[in-house]
Scaffold this motif. Structure first.
Motif, mmCIF file in Angstrom:
data_model
loop_
_atom_site.group_PDB
_atom_site.id
_atom_site.type_symbol
_atom_site.label_atom_id
_atom_site.label_comp_id
_atom_site.label_asym_id
_atom_site.label_seq_id
_atom_site.Cartn_x
_atom_site.Cartn_y
_atom_site.Cartn_z
ATOM 1 N N ILE A 250 1.304 3.879 13.114
ATOM 2 C CA ILE A 250 2.500 3.367 13.781
ATOM 3 C C ILE A 250 3.643 3.355 12.767
ATOM 4 C CG2 ILE A 250 3.517 1.388 14.966
ATOM 5 C CD1 ILE A 250 0.617 0.656 15.804
ATOM 6 N N PRO A 251 4.696 4.156 12.993
ATOM 7 C CA PRO A 251 5.833 4.142 12.074
ATOM 8 C C PRO A 251 6.620 2.833 12.187
ATOM 9 C CG PRO A 251 6.187 5.708 13.866
ATOM 10 C CD PRO A 251 4.829 5.126 14.063
ATOM 11 N N LYS B 197 9.098 -2.582 -9.878
ATOM 12 C CA LYS B 197 10.420 -2.822 -9.293
ATOM 13 C C LYS B 197 10.314 -3.429 -7.896
ATOM 14 C CE LYS B 197 13.021 0.790 -11.645
ATOM 15 N NZ LYS B 197 13.780 2.027 -11.439
ATOM 16 N N ASP B 198 9.719 -2.693 -6.966
ATOM 17 C CA ASP B 198 9.695 -3.158 -5.582
ATOM 18 C C ASP B 198 8.659 -2.373 -4.788
ATOM 19 O OD1 ASP B 198 10.419 -4.718 -3.442
ATOM 20 O OD2 ASP B 198 12.308 -3.699 -3.047
ATOM 21 N N LEU B 199 8.466 -2.782 -3.542
ATOM 22 C CA LEU B 199 7.595 -2.088 -2.601
ATOM 23 C C LEU B 199 8.434 -1.486 -1.487
ATOM 24 C CD1 LEU B 199 4.702 -4.678 -2.143
ATOM 25 C CD2 LEU B 199 4.588 -2.529 -3.386
ATOM 26 N N GLN B 200 8.079 -0.284 -1.079
ATOM 27 C CA GLN B 200 8.772 0.385 0.018
ATOM 28 C C GLN B 200 7.757 0.581 1.150
ATOM 29 O OE1 GLN B 200 10.183 4.234 -1.093
ATOM 30 N NE2 GLN B 200 10.905 4.719 0.949
ATOM 31 N N PHE B 201 8.005 -0.071 2.289
ATOM 32 C CA PHE B 201 7.097 0.041 3.430
ATOM 33 C C PHE B 201 7.151 1.448 4.001
ATOM 34 C CE2 PHE B 201 6.380 -0.405 8.077
ATOM 35 C CZ PHE B 201 5.029 -0.700 8.013
ATOM 36 N N VAL B 202 5.953 2.016 4.276
ATOM 37 C CA VAL B 202 5.884 3.377 4.791
ATOM 38 C C VAL B 202 5.386 3.406 6.231
ATOM 39 C CG1 VAL B 202 4.857 5.654 4.463
ATOM 40 C CG2 VAL B 202 5.537 4.303 2.486
ATOM 41 N N GLU B 203 4.214 2.794 6.480
ATOM 42 C CA GLU B 203 3.649 2.832 7.819
ATOM 43 C C GLU B 203 2.558 1.784 7.972
ATOM 44 O OE1 GLU B 203 1.976 6.728 8.294
ATOM 45 O OE2 GLU B 203 0.523 6.414 6.697
ATOM 46 N N MET B 204 2.186 1.572 9.224
ATOM 47 C CA MET B 204 1.093 0.675 9.560
ATOM 48 C C MET B 204 0.042 1.478 10.302
ATOM 49 S SD MET B 204 0.986 -2.514 12.172
ATOM 50 C CE MET B 204 0.499 -1.525 13.568
ATOM 51 N N ILE B 205 -1.222 1.260 9.960
ATOM 52 C CA ILE B 205 -2.320 1.903 10.655
ATOM 53 C C ILE B 205 -3.125 0.808 11.334
ATOM 54 C CG2 ILE B 205 -4.446 3.239 10.416
ATOM 55 C CD1 ILE B 205 -1.692 3.623 7.907
ATOM 56 N N HIS B 206 -3.251 0.920 12.649
ATOM 57 C CA HIS B 206 -4.020 -0.080 13.417
ATOM 58 C C HIS B 206 -5.428 0.438 13.627
ATOM 59 C CE1 HIS B 206 -4.928 -3.298 16.157
ATOM 60 N NE2 HIS B 206 -5.366 -2.412 17.035
ATOM 61 N N VAL C 204 -3.517 -2.024 8.666
ATOM 62 C CA VAL C 204 -3.385 -1.648 7.266
ATOM 63 C C VAL C 204 -1.923 -1.294 7.035
ATOM 64 C CG1 VAL C 204 -4.100 -0.055 5.449
ATOM 65 C CG2 VAL C 204 -5.738 -0.760 7.206
ATOM 66 N N TYR C 205 -1.278 -2.016 6.133
ATOM 67 C CA TYR C 205 0.121 -1.774 5.802
ATOM 68 C C TYR C 205 0.189 -0.991 4.499
ATOM 69 C CZ TYR C 205 1.101 -5.066 9.499
ATOM 70 O OH TYR C 205 1.164 -5.668 10.724
ATOM 71 N N ARG C 206 0.823 0.176 4.562
ATOM 72 C CA ARG C 206 0.950 1.039 3.385
ATOM 73 C C ARG C 206 2.335 0.869 2.782
ATOM 74 N NH1 ARG C 206 0.262 6.921 4.300
ATOM 75 N NH2 ARG C 206 -0.138 6.943 2.079
ATOM 76 N N PHE C 207 2.350 0.589 1.490
ATOM 77 C CA PHE C 207 3.595 0.455 0.745
ATOM 78 C C PHE C 207 3.569 1.423 -0.429
ATOM 79 C CE2 PHE C 207 2.746 -3.734 2.556
ATOM 80 C CZ PHE C 207 3.958 -4.050 3.134
ATOM 81 N N LYS C 208 4.707 2.014 -0.710
ATOM 82 C CA LYS C 208 4.841 2.826 -1.912
ATOM 83 C C LYS C 208 5.361 1.902 -3.002
ATOM 84 C CE LYS C 208 6.235 7.364 -3.331
ATOM 85 N NZ LYS C 208 6.882 8.600 -2.948
ATOM 86 N N ALA C 209 4.602 1.781 -4.089
ATOM 87 C CA ALA C 209 4.978 0.897 -5.188
ATOM 88 C C ALA C 209 5.951 1.630 -6.107
ATOM 89 C CB ALA C 209 3.747 0.460 -5.962
ATOM 90 N N LEU C 210 7.090 1.026 -6.345
ATOM 91 C CA LEU C 210 8.114 1.619 -7.193
ATOM 92 C C LEU C 210 8.064 0.959 -8.562
ATOM 93 C CD1 LEU C 210 10.961 1.552 -4.536
ATOM 94 C CD2 LEU C 210 9.403 3.438 -5.054
ATOM 95 N N PHE C 211 7.938 1.794 -9.594
ATOM 96 C CA PHE C 211 7.859 1.314 -10.961
ATOM 97 C C PHE C 211 9.006 1.876 -11.781
ATOM 98 C CE2 PHE C 211 3.551 0.725 -9.460
ATOM 99 C CZ PHE C 211 3.165 -0.456 -10.059
ATOM 100 N N GLU C 212 9.106 1.403 -13.017
ATOM 101 C CA GLU C 212 10.178 1.789 -13.930
ATOM 102 C C GLU C 212 10.160 3.291 -14.228
ATOM 103 O OE1 GLU C 212 11.824 0.097 -18.191
ATOM 104 O OE2 GLU C 212 9.717 -0.158 -17.693
ATOM 105 N N TYR C 213 8.988 3.863 -14.472
ATOM 106 C CA TYR C 213 8.890 5.282 -14.788
ATOM 107 C C TYR C 213 8.840 6.096 -13.507
ATOM 108 C CZ TYR C 213 7.458 3.388 -19.327
ATOM 109 O OH TYR C 213 7.389 2.696 -20.497
#
Length: 154
Positions: free
Chosen positions: A30-31, A98-107, A115-124
């Motif tokens: 689910i987007p 840095k932060d989390l960017q929400f991508v999608e939810m899988i039911h 299941v909530y998928r986040f892309k983790a953003l880091f310094e590098y």
């Protein structure tokens, strides 16, 4: 003898083929723009839980989960020692969180979880990590995991 070895190698190569990973029939992607209000609220809670864990990598301060936020299994596994081990690796390899960017939810209908998928953003910039927070029907985190980022859910 050489022919037998070559034949075995060829058979092994033919047997090794890439496998296509497909969603189980009970899972539905689910987007963000198609989520219900309840799912959006649950996504914000999952975001807060995930960010709280990864922010520990920056400041070494972790507030343990309560029984209203997470299941007993998650509470038992999220000790400050376990989180510090993970953070030590991540800080060296990826820099500060840095932060989390929400991508999608899988039911998952079979287990009645999201299941909530986040892309983790880091310094590098080379950091390409994913954080998954699984929320159960009681609105509690039932699993938290990190993986290497892949565009498709596996």
């Amino acid at each position: 003898m050489k022919k037998v070895i070559i034949l075995c190698c060829l058979l092994a190569l033919m047997g090794c083929k890439t496998k296509n990973v497909h969603l189980k029939p009970t899972e539905k992607v689910i987007p963000p723009d198609e989520m219900s209000k309840v799912e959006e609220t649950q996504e914000k809670k999952a975001y807060g839980i995930g960010k709280r864990i990864l922010m520990t990598c920056n400041n070494s301060k972790f507030t343990p989960f309560t029984t209203k936020e997470a299941t007993d299994k998650v509470i038992a596994n999220s000790t400050i020692e376990n989180i510090n081990k993970i953070c030590a690796k991540y800080n060296l390899k990826y820099g500060l969180f840095k932060d989390l960017q929400f991508v999608e939810m899988i039911h998952d209908k079979a287990e009645n979880t999201n299941v909530y998928r986040f892309k983790a953003l880091f310094e590098y910039e080379k950091a390409n990590k994913e954080l998954r927070v699984t929320m159960n029907s009681e609105n509690k985190a039932s699993a938290i995991s990190t993986k290497d980022w892949k565009d498709e859910f596996e």
